[in-house]
Design an enzyme around this catalytic site. Structure first.
Site, PDB file in Angstrom:
ATOM      1  N   ASP A 132       0.831  -1.206   0.000  1.00 43.76           N
ATOM      2  CA  ASP A 132       0.000   0.000   0.000  1.00 43.76           C
ATOM      3  C   ASP A 132       0.864   1.253   0.000  1.00 43.76           C
ATOM      4  OD1 ASP A 132      -2.577  -1.050  -0.030  1.00 43.76           O
ATOM      5  OD2 ASP A 132      -2.600  -1.356   2.132  1.00 43.76           O
ATOM      6  N   ARG A 182      -1.691  -0.778  -8.464  1.00 46.99           N
ATOM      7  CA  ARG A 182      -3.042  -0.354  -8.054  1.00 46.99           C
ATOM      8  C   ARG A 182      -3.119   1.165  -8.109  1.00 46.99           C
ATOM      9  NH1 ARG A 182      -3.741  -1.420  -2.226  1.00 46.99           N
ATOM     10  NH2 ARG A 182      -4.272  -3.574  -2.759  1.00 46.99           N
TER      11      ARG A 182
END
Length: 306
Positions: A132, A182
């Site tokens: 992330d 992402r």
């Protein structure tokens, strides 16, 4: 203004204590969080897989302020990955991890070593990890770490945030074969010098970043619930002659499930971001900041109204 207020609230220990203990507080959390433990995450991931949906599972643990805490987070992910393999979910479930959970603020080298442990465990379980992105000050460290991790585990993915002014250039750098990226809008408070502030400018940046990823041999993971951006992503994928297996959509657990089902029924890979753990307050607040209209849902919970 509401978004800024919610983000400020996400860092309040007093509000965290209030929300966590308020009547129906856990009802709110259950809408967006699988549950407290690994078993809950596996149960929900199994249910989603039966509906044709993939998952990326994240553990919501306490703030990592010690080496012991960083090792505990690493061990939790290894347990999770063991259970993923044991449950036969390796083809549909991966994991997401923050380097801060692995001790970035304690010792950056330690965080890298523990992230490598998690990525290795994922490879052994037959699945993948996406690292992330966090606040902008950590961007270079995250990208550099992922680059090093890919030397050992090439499938390691990374998240990037379209609201940062630098991200279009980062996407061009990341658009190489096998690069799993992402793309999301972003959910941390950042100054205007670093990040686009207006929603329209963020959306424009999202599309530019998406074009950069689709135009190269990367594997884009389009993380948005915005109907207009989803439609644009479908159109741009056709423009770049991308088949359904050459990119995917990602959405949060509990958000727009009907749209998740629609996209999956049309043959797209749809991956649900599935968090679990007892420290869900900060996560929930950031999700509400991304969708300020949902704040009323939390307000009703805090005042005992459904």
């Amino acid at each position: 203004m509401l978004r800024s207020a919610i983000l400020a609230a996400s860092r309040s220990a007093r509000l965290e204590n209030l929300v966590s203990k308020a009547p129906f507080g856990r009802d709110v959390a259950r809408r967006f969080v699988a549950g407290d433990g690994v078993a809950d995450a596996i149960r929900v991931a199994t249910e989603l897989a039966a509906d044709g949906l993939s998952t990326t599972v994240e553990h919501l643990g306490p703030v990592t302020a010690t080496e012991a805490g960083a090792h505990a987070a690493r061990d939790e992910y290894r347990r999770l990955l063991h259970r993923v393999a044991e449950a036969g979910l390796s083809d549909t479930a991966e994991v997401s991890v923050k380097l801060s959970a692995l001790g970035r603020s304690v010792d950056e080298q330690l965080a890298r070593e523990l992230a490598r442990d998690v990525c290795t465990a994922a490879a052994e379980a037959g699945t993948t990890v996406t690292v992330d992105m966090e606040e902008s000050a950590a961007t270079d460290f995250v990208l550099d770490t992922v680059g090093k991790l890919r030397g050992d585990v090439p499938s390691t993915g990374v998240a990037v945030q379209a609201y940062l002014r630098r991200t279009e250039a980062d996407c061009r750098e990341l658009a190489h074969p096998g690069s799993r990226v992402r793309l999301c809008k972003g959910a941390y408070p950042e100054p205007e010098s670093v990040a686009w502030q207006a929603a329209l400018e963020v959306d424009k940046s999202f599309v530019r970043c998406l074009n950069a990823l689709l135009s190269g041999p990367a594997y884009p993971m389009v993380a948005t619930h915005d109907a207009r951006l989803i439609a644009i992503a479908e159109d741009r994928a056709r423009w770049f002659d991308r088949g359904a297996g050459e990119f995917e959509f990602q959405m949060l657990y509990g958000v727009r499930p009907a749209e998740q089902a629609r996209l999956a029924a049309e043959g797209h890979t749809v991956r649900v971001y599935l968090p679990y753990g007892t420290h869900w307050y900060g996560y929930l607040a950031r999700r509400l900041a991304e969708r300020p209209g949902s704040a009323a849902f939390l307000g009703r919970a805090l005042t005992n109204r459904r």
